[in-house]
Scaffold this motif. Sequence first.
Motif, PDB file in Angstrom:
ATOM      1  N   PRO A  73      50.644  35.000  43.400  1.00  0.00           N
ATOM      2  CA  PRO A  73      51.957  35.630  43.617  1.00  0.00           C
ATOM      3  C   PRO A  73      51.868  36.958  44.380  1.00  0.00           C
ATOM      4  CG  PRO A  73      51.705  34.931  41.337  1.00  0.00           C
ATOM      5  CD  PRO A  73      50.369  34.784  41.977  1.00  0.00           C
ATOM      6  N   SER A  74      50.982  37.843  43.951  1.00  0.00           N
ATOM      7  CA  SER A  74      50.975  39.152  44.603  1.00  0.00           C
ATOM      8  C   SER A  74      50.366  39.091  46.002  1.00  0.00           C
ATOM      9  CB  SER A  74      50.276  40.188  43.736  1.00  0.00           C
ATOM     10  OG  SER A  74      49.223  39.620  43.032  1.00  0.00           O
ATOM     11  N   MET A  75      49.337  38.259  46.189  1.00  0.00           N
ATOM     12  CA  MET A  75      48.755  38.130  47.533  1.00  0.00           C
ATOM     13  C   MET A  75      49.806  37.633  48.527  1.00  0.00           C
ATOM     14  SD  MET A  75      45.800  39.246  47.415  1.00  0.00           S
ATOM     15  CE  MET A  75      45.830  40.205  45.934  1.00  0.00           C
ATOM     16  N   MET A  76      50.583  36.645  48.088  1.00  0.00           N
ATOM     17  CA  MET A  76      51.614  36.099  48.966  1.00  0.00           C
ATOM     18  C   MET A  76      52.658  37.176  49.265  1.00  0.00           C
ATOM     19  SD  MET A  76      50.860  33.107  49.885  1.00  0.00           S
ATOM     20  CE  MET A  76      50.014  31.589  49.498  1.00  0.00           C
ATOM     21  N   ALA A  77      52.981  37.954  48.256  1.00  0.00           N
ATOM     22  CA  ALA A  77      53.990  38.992  48.455  1.00  0.00           C
ATOM     23  C   ALA A  77      53.498  40.030  49.467  1.00  0.00           C
ATOM     24  CB  ALA A  77      54.322  39.667  47.133  1.00  0.00           C
ATOM     25  N   PHE A  78      52.191  40.272  49.485  1.00  0.00           N
ATOM     26  CA  PHE A  78      51.643  41.206  50.468  1.00  0.00           C
ATOM     27  C   PHE A  78      51.629  40.599  51.864  1.00  0.00           C
ATOM     28  CE2 PHE A  78      49.688  43.624  46.946  1.00  0.00           C
ATOM     29  CZ  PHE A  78      50.045  44.886  47.368  1.00  0.00           C
ATOM     30  N   ARG A  79      51.271  39.337  51.905  1.00  0.00           N
ATOM     31  CA  ARG A  79      51.029  38.719  53.210  1.00  0.00           C
ATOM     32  C   ARG A  79      52.306  38.287  53.916  1.00  0.00           C
ATOM     33  NH1 ARG A  79      47.002  34.065  52.506  1.00  0.00           N
ATOM     34  NH2 ARG A  79      47.329  33.966  54.746  1.00  0.00           N
ATOM     35  N   TRP A  98      51.296  25.398  55.176  1.00  0.00           N
ATOM     36  CA  TRP A  98      50.440  24.657  54.226  1.00  0.00           C
ATOM     37  C   TRP A  98      49.906  25.586  53.153  1.00  0.00           C
ATOM     38  CZ3 TRP A  98      45.469  25.698  52.919  1.00  0.00           C
ATOM     39  CH2 TRP A  98      44.707  26.498  53.792  1.00  0.00           C
ATOM     40  N   GLU A  99      49.633  26.828  53.543  1.00  0.00           N
ATOM     41  CA  GLU A  99      49.122  27.786  52.561  1.00  0.00           C
ATOM     42  C   GLU A  99      50.171  28.067  51.496  1.00  0.00           C
ATOM     43  OE1 GLU A  99      46.478  31.212  53.438  1.00  0.00           O
ATOM     44  OE2 GLU A  99      47.301  30.866  55.441  1.00  0.00           O
ATOM     45  N   LEU A 151      41.517  37.071  51.872  1.00  0.00           N
ATOM     46  CA  LEU A 151      42.806  37.040  51.167  1.00  0.00           C
ATOM     47  C   LEU A 151      43.382  35.628  51.145  1.00  0.00           C
ATOM     48  CD1 LEU A 151      44.444  40.339  52.384  1.00  0.00           C
ATOM     49  CD2 LEU A 151      43.247  39.872  50.259  1.00  0.00           C
ATOM     50  N   LYS A 152      43.019  34.847  52.165  1.00  0.00           N
ATOM     51  CA  LYS A 152      43.496  33.462  52.171  1.00  0.00           C
ATOM     52  C   LYS A 152      42.933  32.719  50.976  1.00  0.00           C
ATOM     53  CE  LYS A 152      44.417  32.795  57.011  1.00  0.00           C
ATOM     54  NZ  LYS A 152      44.580  31.830  58.061  1.00  0.00           N
ATOM     55  N   VAL A 153      41.672  33.012  50.663  1.00  0.00           N
ATOM     56  CA  VAL A 153      41.042  32.354  49.518  1.00  0.00           C
ATOM     57  C   VAL A 153      41.696  32.845  48.230  1.00  0.00           C
ATOM     58  CG1 VAL A 153      38.867  31.949  48.311  1.00  0.00           C
ATOM     59  CG2 VAL A 153      38.896  32.215  50.807  1.00  0.00           C
ATOM     60  N   LEU A 154      41.856  34.169  48.114  1.00  0.00           N
ATOM     61  CA  LEU A 154      42.463  34.735  46.905  1.00  0.00           C
ATOM     62  C   LEU A 154      43.863  34.177  46.680  1.00  0.00           C
ATOM     63  CD1 LEU A 154      41.565  38.533  46.733  1.00  0.00           C
ATOM     64  CD2 LEU A 154      40.789  36.684  45.255  1.00  0.00           C
ATOM     65  N   SER A 155      44.563  33.944  47.795  1.00  0.00           N
ATOM     66  CA  SER A 155      45.947  33.467  47.694  1.00  0.00           C
ATOM     67  C   SER A 155      46.048  32.124  47.005  1.00  0.00           C
ATOM     68  CB  SER A 155      46.574  33.338  49.077  1.00  0.00           C
ATOM     69  OG  SER A 155      46.540  34.571  49.722  1.00  0.00           O
ATOM     70  N   ILE A 164      43.389  45.171  43.441  1.00  0.00           N
ATOM     71  CA  ILE A 164      43.031  44.572  44.726  1.00  0.00           C
ATOM     72  C   ILE A 164      44.009  44.993  45.810  1.00  0.00           C
ATOM     73  CG2 ILE A 164      42.872  42.359  45.924  1.00  0.00           C
ATOM     74  CD1 ILE A 164      41.546  41.220  43.551  1.00  0.00           C
ATOM     75  N   ALA A 165      45.234  45.292  45.386  1.00  0.00           N
ATOM     76  CA  ALA A 165      46.272  45.640  46.354  1.00  0.00           C
ATOM     77  C   ALA A 165      45.831  46.750  47.303  1.00  0.00           C
ATOM     78  CB  ALA A 165      47.540  46.058  45.618  1.00  0.00           C
ATOM     79  N   PHE A 166      44.997  47.676  46.806  1.00  0.00           N
ATOM     80  CA  PHE A 166      44.548  48.769  47.666  1.00  0.00           C
ATOM     81  C   PHE A 166      43.722  48.228  48.833  1.00  0.00           C
ATOM     82  CE2 PHE A 166      45.476  50.974  43.718  1.00  0.00           C
ATOM     83  CZ  PHE A 166      46.252  51.997  44.201  1.00  0.00           C
ATOM     84  N   ALA A 167      42.863  47.260  48.520  1.00  0.00           N
ATOM     85  CA  ALA A 167      42.076  46.642  49.579  1.00  0.00           C
ATOM     86  C   ALA A 167      42.984  45.891  50.540  1.00  0.00           C
ATOM     87  CB  ALA A 167      41.045  45.702  48.968  1.00  0.00           C
ATOM     88  N   VAL A 168      43.982  45.247  49.984  1.00  0.00           N
ATOM     89  CA  VAL A 168      44.896  44.465  50.816  1.00  0.00           C
ATOM     90  C   VAL A 168      45.636  45.384  51.782  1.00  0.00           C
ATOM     91  CG1 VAL A 168      46.872  42.920  50.782  1.00  0.00           C
ATOM     92  CG2 VAL A 168      45.164  42.790  48.982  1.00  0.00           C
TER      93      VAL A 168
END
Lengths: 306, 412
Positions: free
Chosen positions: B349-355, B364-365, B338-342, B325-329
């Motif tokens: 963990p990885s979504m947060m690290a990207f964002r 709150w997120e 991505l907010k939903v995935l997070s 998924i990181a490629f899409a991110v």
Amino acid sequence: MLQVEHLRKTYSATVALDDVTFEVRPGEIFGLIGPNGAGKTTTIRISLDIIEPDSGTVRFNREKLTPEKKNVLAYLPEERGLYRKSKVIDVLVYFGTLRGVQPVEARKRAEGWLKKFELSAYGNRKVDELSKGMQQKVQFISCLLHDPELLILDEPFSGLDPVNQILMKDMIRELKQSGKTIVFSTHQMEQAEKLCDKICLINKGKVVLYGSLSEIKKSHGSNAIHLEFEGESWRLRELSDVATMDLYENYAEIKMKDGIDGQILLKRAIDLVTVKKFSIEEASLNSIFIEAVSQRDQPGGEKNVN
Amino acid sequence: MSIKKVLAVARWEFIEKVRTKAFIISLILMPAFMALMMVVPSLIASKPDTTTIKIGIIDKTGRITSALSSDLIDKFKLPNGKPNYEIVPVTGGHREDANNMVLDGQISSYVVIDTNILTARKFEYVSQNVSNIKEIERLQSSVKDIVETEELSRSGVNPEIVKAASKPVDLETVKLSKTGSVEKAGVGSGLILGYVFTIVLVIFVLTSGQLLVRSVLEEKSNRIVEVLLSSLTAEEMMTGKIVGLSLLGMTQLAVWAAVGLSFAGQAAAYLTIPSNVWWVGVFFFLGFLFYASVFVMAGSPATTEQEAQQATFYVMMVLYLPIVIAFAVAQNPTAGYLKVLSLIPFFTPSMMAFRIPVQSPDLWELVAGATILLVSTYFCMIAAGRIFRIGILVYGKRPTFKELARWALKKG
């Protein structure tokens, strides 16, 4: 101390335990005896909350066994296992802390016990480097570190040489004297006979005999004939009016049918073999065991599961 | 749950594993290997030339030679200050002569500029080694500049203006954080952080997860587990193991990070570190705990190494998902989905690290993500404990998925 009530456990098609009930009182040495595969280990595992019964309850001092209460229990499993790559002293301290002893205190006690078992020199060795007998001693020490109230020992004598069997027997006695309650399982009747206050004989998952050892012996009467002889032992099979016979090469334990005098047997036996010693005593636990187990297996007795 | 017993187990797992040779070796070998992988190729690639390289030229236009020569001399110097390249016109302008010069070693390569270069927009590079990418790129860019300039001045544009006009424009990204403070941040550095984070996480979960499963298997096979379970609950045991081995992983990470930073101190300075980077650390730790507990849950019904490997294989597939998924991110780290995935534990963990480095999620997120992760971890540990406890005496037959689910949900 320990109340086991109506335990039932099945493993797919086999009934491992069927309505097993007994009670262990404080300060007793309690023998859980029976042939191999009778359900002794299953009973012990359920008592210790390692596995769950299908039905029935185990209570400790009339209360449910909670995780905190496990701290006053000790368990010596039949299949001994220690961390092979770790140091003896570390393993002991770890097992102690798992039962709620502070690490410093556990170390002190472990050192004390190692000394008592003449293993002080091996404290810093890896478990792997110890002989089998030493490992068994270490495992036994691991049961003592938290000063338990109730010790459950599964086949404590198996795999020990005669010297260590005596050591184990002395230890069990010593523990009783210091007020501990001990449950041990065995299929060696001699050990049970020498040690137990009370026994529970299990066969094929069912309780066959249960009660204090002396009462069980009394109920079997003091009419067991102990015969030592020379000659062809098989000829003793010709004797009539015999209820049960436990026959060896030059020894036999015989129980006569009700109302038959032992003297008659002596007369007849003299014709068959050379009698060296003849006595009428209490039945040994071994013959009681064999009698109880074989009665069950006979047609017309309890139905044979096989 | 008795914290004391959990800690006793954690302590044991940590200390016993830290002392093993395998751990000490991996602690030293892995960074050494990574350093080798990173440093050696870059050392080779960036190794500067030590002597001036002579490049022949057959210039059929007659106008490129001097411009190319001065351009190369301007731009590329040897460490001792001499020009890196010297342009040598091939006398006579015949290819055969040039070829001989290359073979004799008088020049290392030569270029052929045709008369129609302005319209054809191509030239030729001849060498015995045509994979010297550095040299080829430099030549290509120089010739391109010269051709452009010539074309523009032909149409009457002053060369000075051309020069001024073709100066590159630098881009500086400035991130406005929620609190209004301004900091420089590269989108690139955020993505790098995200990638590194995810990959390191996966490596750690795999190594520690395997350690965990192996430790459980060992206790199962030598029946120590009976003693353990008669002393404490399966949940306490599992939690202790996961915590202990997580600490082990963190120790390893700390050592590696320290080694890595001291090696790559220079490069690290280019990475702009965002102010809320500590959240990344929080998610790393939580993510590690979560994946480790999933790992144990999958591995605990196994009775042999092979079975354990099969079970953990599926977990590994799930672990790799965030990398895919990181490629899409990378395309758009601020996309709404991505907010939903997070908020889905496997991705948190990885979504947060990207964002976080790119555009920090709302507080709150962050809190919600961390909480969901923590709660999921807790349930996984409990489930792992239950599955383990019931599976412990099941031999020979592998439990079905349905059975596993029933065990996990069964009340202890």
